[in-house]
Each structure stands twice: as C-alpha cells, then as structure tokens.
Motif scaffolding. Structure first.
Motif, short mmCIF file in Angstrom:
data_model
loop_
_atom_site.label_atom_id
_atom_site.label_comp_id
_atom_site.label_asym_id
_atom_site.label_seq_id
_atom_site.Cartn_x
_atom_site.Cartn_y
_atom_site.Cartn_z
N UNK A 286 0.82 -1.22 0.00
CA UNK A 286 0.00 0.00 0.00
C UNK A 286 0.84 1.26 0.00
N UNK A 287 2.02 1.24 0.65
CA UNK A 287 2.87 2.41 0.70
C UNK A 287 3.39 2.77 -0.70
N UNK B 247 -1.74 11.14 5.94
CA UNK B 247 -2.27 9.80 5.69
C UNK B 247 -1.26 8.74 6.11
N UNK B 248 -0.01 8.93 5.70
CA UNK B 248 1.02 7.95 6.04
C UNK B 248 1.23 7.88 7.55
N UNK C 215 3.29 4.50 12.37
CA UNK C 215 3.72 5.28 13.54
C UNK C 215 5.09 5.90 13.38
N UNK C 216 6.03 5.17 12.77
CA UNK C 216 7.37 5.72 12.60
C UNK C 216 7.38 6.89 11.63
N UNK C 217 6.45 6.89 10.68
CA UNK C 217 6.39 8.01 9.74
C UNK C 217 5.91 9.27 10.45
N UNK D 264 6.52 14.95 12.28
CA UNK D 264 6.71 15.85 13.42
C UNK D 264 7.96 16.69 13.23
N UNK D 265 9.03 16.05 12.77
CA UNK D 265 10.27 16.77 12.50
C UNK D 265 10.07 17.80 11.40
N UNK D 266 9.37 17.38 10.34
CA UNK D 266 9.11 18.29 9.22
C UNK D 266 8.30 19.50 9.67
#
Length: 210
Positions: free
Chosen positions: A165-166, A186-187, A192-194, A199-201
C-alpha cells in the motif's frame, strides 16, 4: 527482453476492494489481525485521498463469509457495492465487470480476501481482458505464507504487478510537492514511525516562519 514500466496513474486507476468480509477475514493468517486491518484501511484511505473510483464487492455475504466490514462502507458510502450471490470469481459477475467498465479506466488496483482465490481469480481474468492489474499484497490475506507465495507467483507470472500500500500511495502521488502535508498525514495515520518524520518536518517549517 526488459518489461515496460507501467506506473500507476491516479487518472486511470480504479480501486477494487474484494471480499473484505467479517467471516473471510478470520481466515487471514499471513498477517497479524492488527497489521492486516491497518493495511486494508490504509489502502482505503489512499483511495479516498486520490479520489479513485472505488468498487466494493462481497461473496455470498448472507452465508458464512459474513458481511462487508463497516469501515469500507464508512469510507465509500457512494461507491458501487456489488453483492455477488454466488460467483467465487468476481469477474464472473456481470454487474461487477460493468461497474469497472463504466469508469473508463484501465488500471485496476486490487486487494481482497483470500489472496489465492478472491484476489487471484479476478486479477488473472482482468489481465486476460487487457487490463493492467496491480495487486496490493499487504492488504490481501490468506491462510499462511506458503499459500501466499504460491498465489503471488501465479499472478506475477501472468503479468500482475505486486505492490504494497505504501508504494501504491507514492506512485500515485509522483511528487511530494503535490501535497506533502496531505499525504504525510495519511502515512502518519498508518505508519507510527512516519509520524516521527512528519513531526520533525512540521517543526522545521515552524522554525522557518519565526
């Protein structure tokens, strides 16, 4: 002879969600229940995000296969919903094929339960009828890894493209500049890791504005 790279095009793709039914899903053993649910809903959300024509279908849902999972109807309340009275291969149902043809599109993104039957049979039939078929492996499930691998091999040998799906999301999107925040959200909802990346972005974007 090298194969031509046929990439997904959001303007030529149709999403087919085949037999995601409460009874059939209990047969899925090649993914954990939580993982599989997340993958299926991620693909559904991709369909919504890219505004893909989407067709839902169930097989004998008055019997042990059970009703369609409610999340599909929640996400696609206006989608054609083909309740097959008995045909195991969805391609054998005239209404299902008519709904696909009515879209005028030639790329079929297919996911369903179980992989070796409910996905493989219509995928192989669609290839025979001249469609480009993309099966979403992690939003399709079956009894075990051995059955999974045999089904994947059978479809791949016939010309079906196997994706997760990714990769479907990224190939449809093409360029992050189209809508970084939208796809990123959406991702993040399904990986969760995305969410850490987003958050960083977000923090970097906020810092630039200061």
């Amino acid at each position: 002879m090298s194969a031509t790279y046929k990439r997904l095009d959001k303007d030529d793709a149709v999403l087919l969600m085949v037999d995601h039914q409460s009874g059939l899903i209990s047969l899925v053993q090649d993914f954990s229940p939580d993982e599989f649910r997340n993958n299926v809903l991620a693909l559904a959300d991709i369909g919504v995000f890219f505004e893909l024509p989407t067709i839902l279908t169930t097989s004998f849902d008055a019997g042990p296969n059970g009703p369609i999972v409610p999340e599909m109807l929640d996400r696609f309340p206006d989608a054609p919903f083909i309740r097959r009275p008995g045909q195991i291969n969805a391609w054998d149902n005239e209404d299902f094929v008519k709904a696909i043809k009515a879209t005028g599109r030639k790329q079929l993104i297919i996911a369903g339960v179980v992989t070796d039957v409910c996905v493989s049979f219509p995928a192989l039939s669609a290839i025979e009828d001249g469609y480009d078929v993309f099966v979403v492996t992690d939003a399709s499930g079956t009894f075990n890894k051995t059955v999974q691998q045999a089904a994947w091999q059978r479809m791949s040998s016939a010309g079906v493209q196997l994706m997760n799906w990714f990769s479907v999301a990224c190939e449809l999107h093409r360029d992050w500049r189209n809508d970084m925040e939208g796809l990123g959200a959406l991702l993040s909802n399904h990986l969760p890791n995305y969410r850490n990346l987003m958050t960083s972005y977000t923090k970097l974007q906020e810092a630039k504005k200061e």
